[in-house]
Design a protein around this motif. Structure first.
Motif, PDB file in Angstrom:
ATOM      1  N   ASN A  51       0.811  -1.212   0.000  1.00 41.77           N
ATOM      2  CA  ASN A  51       0.000   0.000   0.000  1.00 41.77           C
ATOM      3  C   ASN A  51       0.849   1.269   0.000  1.00 41.77           C
ATOM      4  O   ASN A  51       0.421   2.307  -0.514  1.00 41.77           O
ATOM      5  CB  ASN A  51      -0.924   0.021   1.222  1.00 41.77           C
ATOM      6  CG  ASN A  51      -1.983  -1.065   1.164  1.00 41.77           C
ATOM      7  OD1 ASN A  51      -2.445  -1.424   0.084  1.00 41.77           O
ATOM      8  ND2 ASN A  51      -2.371  -1.590   2.312  1.00 41.77           N
ATOM      9  N   ARG A  52       2.031   1.194   0.582  1.00 38.81           N
ATOM     10  CA  ARG A  52       2.868   2.393   0.713  1.00 38.81           C
ATOM     11  C   ARG A  52       3.562   2.771  -0.588  1.00 38.81           C
ATOM     12  O   ARG A  52       4.099   3.855  -0.711  1.00 38.81           O
ATOM     13  CB  ARG A  52       3.893   2.187   1.833  1.00 38.81           C
ATOM     14  CG  ARG A  52       3.244   2.033   3.193  1.00 38.81           C
ATOM     15  CD  ARG A  52       4.223   1.536   4.236  1.00 38.81           C
ATOM     16  NE  ARG A  52       3.578   1.299   5.510  1.00 38.81           N
ATOM     17  CZ  ARG A  52       2.914   0.197   5.829  1.00 38.81           C
ATOM     18  NH1 ARG A  52       2.818  -0.782   4.938  1.00 38.81           N
ATOM     19  NH2 ARG A  52       2.341   0.056   7.000  1.00 38.81           N
ATOM     20  N   GLY A  53       3.621   1.852  -1.557  1.00 37.73           N
ATOM     21  CA  GLY A  53       4.026   2.204  -2.908  1.00 37.73           C
ATOM     22  C   GLY A  53       5.500   2.389  -3.189  1.00 37.73           C
ATOM     23  O   GLY A  53       5.877   2.663  -4.325  1.00 37.73           O
ATOM     24  N   VAL A  54       6.379   2.218  -2.192  1.00 38.80           N
ATOM     25  CA  VAL A  54       7.804   2.377  -2.456  1.00 38.80           C
ATOM     26  C   VAL A  54       8.607   1.590  -1.433  1.00 38.80           C
ATOM     27  O   VAL A  54       8.229   1.495  -0.257  1.00 38.80           O
ATOM     28  CB  VAL A  54       8.231   3.870  -2.440  1.00 38.80           C
ATOM     29  CG1 VAL A  54       8.066   4.497  -1.063  1.00 38.80           C
ATOM     30  CG2 VAL A  54       9.652   4.047  -2.958  1.00 38.80           C
ATOM     31  N   LEU A  55       9.705   1.004  -1.903  1.00 37.00           N
ATOM     32  CA  LEU A  55      10.649   0.274  -1.057  1.00 37.00           C
ATOM     33  C   LEU A  55      12.059   0.767  -1.371  1.00 37.00           C
ATOM     34  O   LEU A  55      12.328   1.278  -2.457  1.00 37.00           O
ATOM     35  CB  LEU A  55      10.598  -1.232  -1.346  1.00 37.00           C
ATOM     36  CG  LEU A  55       9.338  -2.007  -0.998  1.00 37.00           C
ATOM     37  CD1 LEU A  55       9.347  -3.353  -1.730  1.00 37.00           C
ATOM     38  CD2 LEU A  55       9.247  -2.226   0.507  1.00 37.00           C
ATOM     39  N   ALA A  56      12.939   0.571  -0.404  1.00 34.77           N
ATOM     40  CA  ALA A  56      14.362   0.791  -0.648  1.00 34.77           C
ATOM     41  C   ALA A  56      15.130  -0.283   0.093  1.00 34.77           C
ATOM     42  O   ALA A  56      14.676  -0.785   1.133  1.00 34.77           O
ATOM     43  CB  ALA A  56      14.801   2.169  -0.172  1.00 34.77           C
ATOM     44  N   VAL A  57      16.267  -0.669  -0.446  1.00 35.68           N
ATOM     45  CA  VAL A  57      17.120  -1.647   0.226  1.00 35.68           C
ATOM     46  C   VAL A  57      18.504  -1.041   0.447  1.00 35.68           C
ATOM     47  O   VAL A  57      18.973  -0.213  -0.344  1.00 35.68           O
ATOM     48  CB  VAL A  57      17.248  -2.972  -0.561  1.00 35.68           C
ATOM     49  CG1 VAL A  57      15.921  -3.697  -0.625  1.00 35.68           C
ATOM     50  CG2 VAL A  57      17.798  -2.737  -1.950  1.00 35.68           C
ATOM     51  N   ALA A  58      19.134  -1.470   1.525  1.00 37.50           N
ATOM     52  CA  ALA A  58      20.473  -0.991   1.855  1.00 37.50           C
ATOM     53  C   ALA A  58      21.261  -2.125   2.473  1.00 37.50           C
ATOM     54  O   ALA A  58      20.702  -3.088   3.004  1.00 37.50           O
ATOM     55  CB  ALA A  58      20.394   0.186   2.828  1.00 37.50           C
ATOM     56  N   ASP A  59      22.559  -2.007   2.401  1.00 36.71           N
ATOM     57  CA  ASP A  59      23.428  -2.910   3.149  1.00 36.71           C
ATOM     58  C   ASP A  59      23.485  -2.461   4.602  1.00 36.71           C
ATOM     59  O   ASP A  59      23.205  -1.307   4.931  1.00 36.71           O
ATOM     60  CB  ASP A  59      24.840  -2.898   2.546  1.00 36.71           C
ATOM     61  CG  ASP A  59      24.879  -3.501   1.163  1.00 36.71           C
ATOM     62  OD1 ASP A  59      24.332  -4.613   0.995  1.00 36.71           O
ATOM     63  OD2 ASP A  59      25.432  -2.863   0.245  1.00 36.71           O
ATOM     64  N   ARG A  60      23.854  -3.389   5.455  1.00 40.20           N
ATOM     65  CA  ARG A  60      23.974  -3.057   6.876  1.00 40.20           C
ATOM     66  C   ARG A  60      25.224  -2.223   7.123  1.00 40.20           C
ATOM     67  O   ARG A  60      26.233  -2.373   6.439  1.00 40.20           O
ATOM     68  CB  ARG A  60      24.011  -4.338   7.711  1.00 40.20           C
ATOM     69  CG  ARG A  60      22.707  -5.099   7.606  1.00 40.20           C
ATOM     70  CD  ARG A  60      22.633  -6.258   8.557  1.00 40.20           C
ATOM     71  NE  ARG A  60      21.293  -6.853   8.452  1.00 40.20           N
ATOM     72  CZ  ARG A  60      20.577  -7.271   9.471  1.00 40.20           C
ATOM     73  NH1 ARG A  60      21.066  -7.209  10.696  1.00 40.20           N
ATOM     74  NH2 ARG A  60      19.374  -7.764   9.292  1.00 40.20           N
ATOM     75  N   ALA A  61      25.118  -1.350   8.103  1.00 44.26           N
ATOM     76  CA  ALA A  61      26.269  -0.572   8.550  1.00 44.26           C
ATOM     77  C   ALA A  61      26.846  -1.229   9.797  1.00 44.26           C
ATOM     78  O   ALA A  61      26.117  -1.880  10.555  1.00 44.26           O
ATOM     79  CB  ALA A  61      25.842   0.864   8.859  1.00 44.26           C
ATOM     80  N   PRO A  62      28.138  -1.099  10.044  1.00 48.42           N
ATOM     81  CA  PRO A  62      28.717  -1.695  11.248  1.00 48.42           C
ATOM     82  C   PRO A  62      28.083  -1.110  12.510  1.00 48.42           C
ATOM     83  O   PRO A  62      27.839   0.096  12.596  1.00 48.42           O
ATOM     84  CB  PRO A  62      30.198  -1.305  11.156  1.00 48.42           C
ATOM     85  CG  PRO A  62      30.429  -0.953   9.718  1.00 48.42           C
ATOM     86  CD  PRO A  62      29.136  -0.407   9.211  1.00 48.42           C
ATOM     87  N   ALA A  63      27.806  -1.977  13.472  1.00 46.43           N
ATOM     88  CA  ALA A  63      27.270  -1.505  14.751  1.00 46.43           C
ATOM     89  C   ALA A  63      28.363  -0.802  15.533  1.00 46.43           C
ATOM     90  O   ALA A  63      29.539  -1.168  15.438  1.00 46.43           O
ATOM     91  CB  ALA A  63      26.728  -2.684  15.551  1.00 46.43           C
ATOM     92  N   PRO A  64      28.008   0.217  16.315  1.00 46.86           N
ATOM     93  CA  PRO A  64      29.035   0.859  17.147  1.00 46.86           C
ATOM     94  C   PRO A  64      29.530  -0.110  18.213  1.00 46.86           C
ATOM     95  O   PRO A  64      28.829  -1.048  18.597  1.00 46.86           O
ATOM     96  CB  PRO A  64      28.282   2.043  17.770  1.00 46.86           C
ATOM     97  CG  PRO A  64      26.849   1.632  17.764  1.00 46.86           C
ATOM     98  CD  PRO A  64      26.671   0.795  16.531  1.00 46.86           C
ATOM     99  N   SER A  65      30.721   0.102  18.698  1.00 46.36           N
ATOM    100  CA  SER A  65      31.226  -0.728  19.781  1.00 46.36           C
ATOM    101  C   SER A  65      30.530  -0.346  21.078  1.00 46.36           C
ATOM    102  O   SER A  65      30.028   0.781  21.234  1.00 46.36           O
ATOM    103  CB  SER A  65      32.736  -0.549  19.936  1.00 46.36           C
ATOM    104  OG  SER A  65      33.030   0.721  20.469  1.00 46.36           O
TER     105      SER A  65
END
Length: 269
Positions: A96-110
């Motif tokens: 219903n929202r009509g748009v998607l985006a995909v991304a790679d994960r970013a490193p978690a902070p320590s």
């Protein structure tokens, strides 16, 4: 600037990142999962574009992509335009929202970085429901919690449903795993100057409003909806606090309880 391209067929290999989300959902812990971050809807996609997560592409109907045109002006990623039916066949459900985006994960902070920068932390044990975790992140963003630490039994905050329910705030509130033996690893927080306060409905706990937690470095321990914190986690805390409730109601949804506690500690951000 984003490169806008039309996609006419659901089997186009350029949109493989979006394929059959109801089956694999791209979680890294499921067969076929790739660990991609998936944002749904204009608001959440906008927050993904403004986050540290490296965006791979967008897929949407032209009207929704047009709404994002200003956000895409400085983004060098492909944006695939298609009709709602083609999108539904590729994704596996009607969006219903009509748009998607995909991304790679970013490193978690320590953990050390988190502890050095934070004054208010949420520490979760066993929060395995994706919607509860997403709501908790949204509340944390709204009420000035600096970071969330994930103990054992927590779900993946970057699971698609968690990202959606958080309205994309999972992408802006820092989080990392509280590593080491649980709950002995809570000692790391105490050593960094945090008062560790466990939220529990037990009648013998201090009322939250009179616990005097505002104005100090606080780590709030939050347990799974239903069983709550384990006895071991409760024992590891410095303080045990409760939200007084009307007769006949024994507990709140964990995200709701967290919001009340966050406001009591931060004063609303």
């Amino acid at each position: 600037m984003a490169i806008l391209t039309t996609v006419e067929h659901s089997d186009d290999p350029r949109i493989d990142d979006y394929r059959d989300l109801t089956t694999a959902d791209r979680r890294p812990d499921r067969p076929g999962g790739r660990g991609l971050v998936i944002a749904e809807g204009v608001v959440v996609v906008r927050r993904l574009l403004d986050s540290p997560y490296p965006v791979r592409s967008l897929l949407g109907v032209p009207r929704r992509l047009d709404e994002l045109s200003d956000d895409l002006a400085g983004v060098d990623v492909p944006a695939y335009a298609t009709d709602a039916d083609t999108m539904a066949r590729a994704v596996g459900f009607h969006l219903n929202r009509g748009v998607l985006a995909v991304a790679d994960r970013a490193p978690a902070p320590s953990l050390d970085d988190v502890l050095a920068r934070a004054r208010t932390l949420a520490v979760c044990e066993g929060v395995g429901d994706h919607e509860n975790l997403g709501s908790l992140f949204r509340n944390a963003a709204a009420l000035g919690v600096d970071a969330i630490l994930l103990g054992p039994g927590c779900s993946d905050p970057l699971y698609r449903r968690s990202v959606r329910v958080s309205m994309g705030h999972v992408l802006r509130v820092p989080f990392t795993t509280l590593d080491g033996a649980w709950p002995a690893s809570v000692d790391r927080l105490r050593e960094a100057g945090f008062t560790v306060a466990a939220l529990t409905p037990s009648a013998d706990a201090e009322p939250l409003a009179s616990a005097g937690l505002g104005g100090r470095k606080v780590a709030l321990l939050l347990g799974a909806e239903g069983p709550g914190l384990t006895d071991e986690a409760l024992a590891a805390a410095d303080r045990r606090v409760r939200i007084p409730m009307a007769s006949g109601v024994d507990s709140l949804n964990v995200a709701t309880a967290a919001a009340v506690a966050f406001h009591a500690v931060t004063g609303g951000g």
